[in-house]
Write an enzyme that holds these catalytic residues in place. Structure first.
Site, mmCIF file in Angstrom:
data_model
loop_
_atom_site.group_PDB
_atom_site.id
_atom_site.type_symbol
_atom_site.label_atom_id
_atom_site.label_comp_id
_atom_site.label_asym_id
_atom_site.label_seq_id
_atom_site.Cartn_x
_atom_site.Cartn_y
_atom_site.Cartn_z
ATOM 1 N N GLU A 142 -13.285 5.063 -1.623
ATOM 2 C CA GLU A 142 -13.560 3.642 -1.370
ATOM 3 C C GLU A 142 -14.953 3.396 -0.800
ATOM 4 O O GLU A 142 -15.104 3.073 0.391
ATOM 5 C CB GLU A 142 -12.507 3.049 -0.431
ATOM 6 C CG GLU A 142 -11.150 2.891 -1.059
ATOM 7 C CD GLU A 142 -10.200 2.027 -0.211
ATOM 8 O OE1 GLU A 142 -10.444 1.840 0.985
ATOM 9 O OE2 GLU A 142 -9.213 1.541 -0.775
ATOM 10 N N GLU A 311 -3.992 3.982 -5.376
ATOM 11 C CA GLU A 311 -3.270 3.725 -4.120
ATOM 12 C C GLU A 311 -2.554 2.395 -4.262
ATOM 13 O O GLU A 311 -3.176 1.377 -4.571
ATOM 14 C CB GLU A 311 -4.235 3.625 -2.928
ATOM 15 C CG GLU A 311 -4.991 4.896 -2.628
ATOM 16 C CD GLU A 311 -5.901 4.758 -1.402
ATOM 17 O OE1 GLU A 311 -5.718 3.808 -0.616
ATOM 18 O OE2 GLU A 311 -6.800 5.591 -1.251
HETATM 19 C C1 GAL Z 1 -7.263 2.574 1.772
HETATM 20 C C2 GAL Z 1 -7.828 3.978 1.957
HETATM 21 C C3 GAL Z 1 -6.759 4.970 2.346
HETATM 22 C C4 GAL Z 1 -5.884 4.390 3.407
HETATM 23 C C5 GAL Z 1 -5.276 3.109 2.924
HETATM 24 C C6 GAL Z 1 -4.314 2.477 3.908
HETATM 25 O O1 GAL Z 1 -8.246 1.623 1.999
HETATM 26 O O2 GAL Z 1 -8.457 4.421 0.783
HETATM 27 O O3 GAL Z 1 -7.369 6.153 2.795
HETATM 28 O O4 GAL Z 1 -6.623 4.184 4.561
HETATM 29 O O5 GAL Z 1 -6.308 2.193 2.683
HETATM 30 O O6 GAL Z 1 -3.780 1.292 3.396
#
Ligand code: GAL
Length: 640
Positions: A142, A311
Site C-alpha cells: 500500500e 485484502e
Molecule cells: C491495510 C494494510 C494491512 C492491514 C489492513 C488492516 O491497509 O495493507 O497491512 O493493516 O489495512 O485493515
C-alpha cells in the site's frame, strides 16, 4: 475466482503452520500472501539473512497445494537499519522527522533506502524467485498508506530540484509557468527552489502541483526498482501491487504500468465511516458499505491491469473512527460482487486475528484462539455459489459507458478547491453512482484511452485537458458529457489564455466567465426540478442553454453530442440528468432504486441488494443463485 488469505507465519508457532495450511485448503483457499512485513525476521541484523523459516513456511503451504504470493518487505525497514541510516526516515510538512514504531516510515527519495531496498529485494527474490509455490510477487505494501507519499526530507529537496530542472529546463521557464512574478516569488537558479512547506499563507498552487507530480514519479520509480529485480530473478511470475480505496495521492496509472495485476485492498465499512462526507449515507449504509464504493474501485483498478482483491474486510476493522460489524451476508456479497466486476482473486485480511500489537482489534477469518469467526460461514456458502457458476468465463467485453478518471485533475481540485465543501473525488463517485442507479455498467479509463466502442463518455475531473485526451474525444462518435471544472486549468495550474474549458472549445463553443462555490444551505433549482449544489459556472456562448436558473444563469449547454454540465447537481438530480444522456446515447436504462445494483458479466447478470429494504426482481428469470426476492445483503445471478 480464486480465494485467498493474508497469512503471517512469523506471528505464530511453527507447530501451527501445517494445520493452518490444511484448514485453508478445506475452506477452498488456494492462494496465500506472506512476507510483506517480515524484514526484522529475514535480516535481524545487517547481512545476517535468515530465510530458512520462511522457506519452511512456504514449503508447508506448497505441501498443502497452496499458491504463494510473496511480498517484498520494504514497507517496514527494521530498527537496526534506521539506527544505521536515520536519513531513511520521512519528514512531515512541519519539518519533523517521522519516528520508528509503526510502518511506512521511509522517504521515497532516500538514496540510501533505495540501495537498501535493492539489497533486500534482490536477496528475497533470488531466494524465492524460482520456488514452485511462488506464483506472484507483491511490491511493498500500500504505497501511501498513512499519508506517506510526500516527504520533506533533505533527499527529497535535492531530488525535487533536479526534477524541476529536468522538467522546465530553464529557471525563467519555471518562473513563467508558475507565475512567480506574483508576490516576488521568482528564483534565479534551480538550487533556490524550496519544498512547498512552512509558508506563511497559501503556497503557489503550481509549486504544490509540481511537488505532487514529483512525489508521484518517485513512487513509480521506487516501484520500478523492485519490479525490475523481480522480473530479472523470478521469471514467469506475475507482479502486483496492492492499491487502496479512495486514495489519489499519486498517479496510480504510472505505477500500474509496471505491474501485471492491479490489486486493491477493500474495506467497505471502514471507507464509508472514514471518508463519507454525507452523514445520511453513513447512516444508511453503515453495515453494508456504500453500494457503489467497492464497484467503483473494482472498475478503476480493472482499467489498470488484471484485477485482484488481495485484502478484503472479513468483519469489524480497527482503524476507522467507528468499526461496526458487517450485516450478515456481506462477506459473501462483496466476494461475488468482486467476481462480477472481473476480479480473479478474493483474498481476506487476515487468516487469524493477531492478539498483540496495533491490529489486535481487527478481525480475521479465525479468532485469536483459532476457532472460526463469523466470516467463515459465509465463505462456505460462497463455495457453494462458485460451484453453481462453474464454469465461469472471464469476459473481456467493454461496458457502454466510460468514465475518464484523472489523478492529476483530482489533485488540482484538492490544491485549490475554491469552496470548503467542494469534494472532487466524491463528485466523480456521484457521477459513477448516477450511471449505476440507472442500471448501467461502466468502465473507468485513463485520459487518452481510445474510446471507440463506447456509447457515452463522461469527463469527470479532467481539470487539465491534455492533447491526447482532446484527440480521443474528437475521434469519438458517441455522446460526451463534460462535467464542471474540466479544462479549467493549464497543465501548470493557471487559467487558460482562452478561458475555460480549455481543450474543449473546438467541440463546444463556450467560455466560463465566472464561477461560484456555494455553502451547504444554498440550493438552487431549475424549472425542471434539478438542484444545483456547491458549484455553478456562468457561461458565455452563442449556444442557448438547455434551461435557466431563476437568477438568469444558464444551465446545461450542448452542441450535437457534446454536453457541458456547468454545475454540480445533487445526487437525485444527477441521476435524472445522466439518465437523459444515457437515453440519448441509445443505452437501455432501468432505474434500480437506492440499494439494488446490477452488474453484467458475459452472459451472467448479477444483482446485489445493499438495502435498506428488500428488493424484488423479475420472476421470469431462471436464477442460478438466489430468487426474485432479495433480502438485504442478498445476491441473485441469472443467465441472459
Ligand atoms: C491495510 C494494510 C494491512 C492491514 C489492513 C488492516 O491497509 O495493507 O497491512 O493493516 O489495512 O485493515
Amino acid at each position: 475466482m480464486k480465494l485467498g488469505v493474508c497469512y503471517y507465519p512469523e506471528h505464530w508457532p511453527e507447530t501451527l503452520w501445517a494445520d493452518d495450511a490444511k484448514r485453508m485448503r478445506e475452506l477452498g483457499i488456494t492462494v496465500v500472501r506472506v512476507g510483506e512485513f517480515a524484514w526484522s525476521r529475514l535480516e535481524p541484523s545487517r547481512n545476517d539473512f535468515q530465510f530458512d523459516w520462511l522457506k519452511r513456511a512456504v514449503d508447508t503451504l506448497h505441501a498443502a497445494d497452496l499458491e504463494v504470493v510473496m511480498g517484498t518487505p520494504t514497507a517496514t525497514p527494521p530498527k537496526w537499519l534506521i539506527d544505521e541510516h536515520p536519513s531513511i526516515l520521512a519528514v512531515d510538512e512541519q519539518g519533523n522527522t517521522k519516528g520508528f514504531g509503526s510502518r511506512r516510515h521511509y522517504c521515497f527519495s532516500s538514496t540510501v533506502y533505495r540501495q537498501e531496498c535493492e539489497r533486500i529485494v534482490s536477496k528475497v527474490v533470488q531466494e524465492f524467485g524460482e520456488h514452485p509455490a511462488v506464483t506472484t510477487w507483491q511490491t511493498d505494501n500500500e504505497y501511501g498508506c498513512h499519508s506517506t507519499i510526500v516527504s520533506y526530507s533533505s533527499d527529497a529537496l535535492v531530488a525535487f530540484k533536479a526534477w524541476c530542472k529536468n522538467r522546465y529546463g530553464t529557471i525563467e521557464r519555471l518562473n513563467t509557468e508558475w507565475g512567480n512574478v506574483f508576490w516576488s516569488m521568482e528564483y534565479t537558479n534551480f538550487d533556490q527552489i524550496p519544498l512547498p512547506m512552512l509558508s506563511v499563507t497559501e503556497l503557489n498552487p503550481a509549486h504544490r502541483l509540481a511537488f505532487w507530480r514529483f512525489s508521484s514519479d518517485q513512487v513509480a520509480s521506487f516501484n520500478r526498482l523492485q519490479t525490475d529485480l523481480i522480473r530479472k530473478h523470478s521469471p514467469n511470475r506475475d507482479v502486483m501491487h496492492n492499491f487502496m480505496g479512495n486514495f489519489t495521492e499519486f498517479d496510480h496509472y504510472d505505477t500500474a504500468d509496471d505491474v501485471d495485476i492491479a490489486a486493491w485492498d477493500n474495506y467497505p465499512l471502514g471507507f464509508l465511516d472514514r471518508d463519507s462526507v454525507n452523514e445520511e449515507d453513513q447512516r444508511k449504509w453503515f453495515r453494508t458499505g456504500h453500494p457503489d464504493s467497492s464497484a467503483f474501485h473494482h472498475d478503476l483498478y480493472r482499467g489498470m491491469g488484471r484485477l485482484w482483491v488481495i485484502e478484503q474486510q472479513p468483519g469489524p476493522v480497527n482503524w476507522a473512527p467507528h468499526n461496526p460489524a458487517p450485516a450478515a451476508g456481506m462477506v459473501r456479497l462483496w466476494a461475488l460482487e468482486a467476481m462480477a466486476h472481473g476480479a480473479e482473486l478474493m483474498s481476506w485480511f487476515r487468516w487469524r486475528q493477531m492478539p498483540a500489537a496495533q491490529e489486535q482489534m481487527h478481525t480475521g477469518l479465525l479468532l485469536p484462539d483459532g476457532t472460526e469467526d463469523e466470516a467463515v460461514g459465509e465463505i462456505k456458502q460462497l463455495l457453494d455459489d462458485l460451484q453453481k457458476l462453474t464454469p465461469f468465463e472471464y469476459a473481456s467485453a467493454e461496458a457502454e459507458v466510460a468514465l475518464v478518471f484523472d489523478y492529476a485533475g483530482d489533485q488540482m481540485l484538492r490544491i485549490q478547491p475554491q469552496g470548503q465543501n467542494y469534494a472532487g473525488l466524491e463528485w466523480v463517485q456521484q457521477l459513477y453512482t448516477a450511471v449505476r442507479r440507472n442500471g448501467v455498467d461502466i468502465d473507468i479509463v485513463k485520459p487518452g484511452t481510445a474510446l471507440t466502442n463506447y456509447k457515452l463518455v463522461i469527463l469527470a475531473n479532467s481539470v487539465y485537458v491534455s492533447e491526447p485526451l482532446e484527440e480521443t474525444l474528437s475521434a469519438f462518435t458517441g455522446q460526451v458529457l463534460i462535467g464542471p471544472r474540466c479544462g479549467s486549468k493549464t497543465e501548470e495550474y493557471s487559467i487558460p489564455a482562452g478561458l475555460p474549458p480549455d481543450g474543449l472549445q473546438k467541440l463546444l463553443p463556450l467560455k466560463v466567465s465566472r464561477v461560484e462555490s456555494l455553502p451547504a444551505f444554498y440550493r438552487i433549482t431549475t424549472p425542471e426540478g434539478l438542484t444545483a449544489v456547491r458549484w455553478r459556472e456562468k457561461i458565455i456562448s452563442e449556444l442557448e442553454p438547455q434551461s435557466c436558473f431563476s437568477d438568469g444563469w444558464g444551465f446545461h449547454y450542448s452542441r450535437g453530442r457534446f454536453h457541458y454540465l456547468n454545475v454540480c447537481l445533487d445526487q437525485e438530480s444527477l441521476i435524472k440528468f445522466v439518465a437523459a444522456r444515457l437515453q440519448q446515447a441509445g443505452i437501455v436504462i432501468n432505474n434500480c432504486g437506492e440499494g439494488l445494483r446490477i452488474r453484467r458479466h458475459g452472459e451472467l447478470v448479477f444483482a446485489f441488494n445493499f438495502g435498506p429494504d428488500e428488493a424484488q426482481l423479475d420472476e421470469s428469470k431462471s436464477f442460478l443463485i438466489g430468487t426474485a426476492r432479495l433480502d438485504v445483503a442478498g445476491v441473485a445471478v441469472w443467465r441472459e
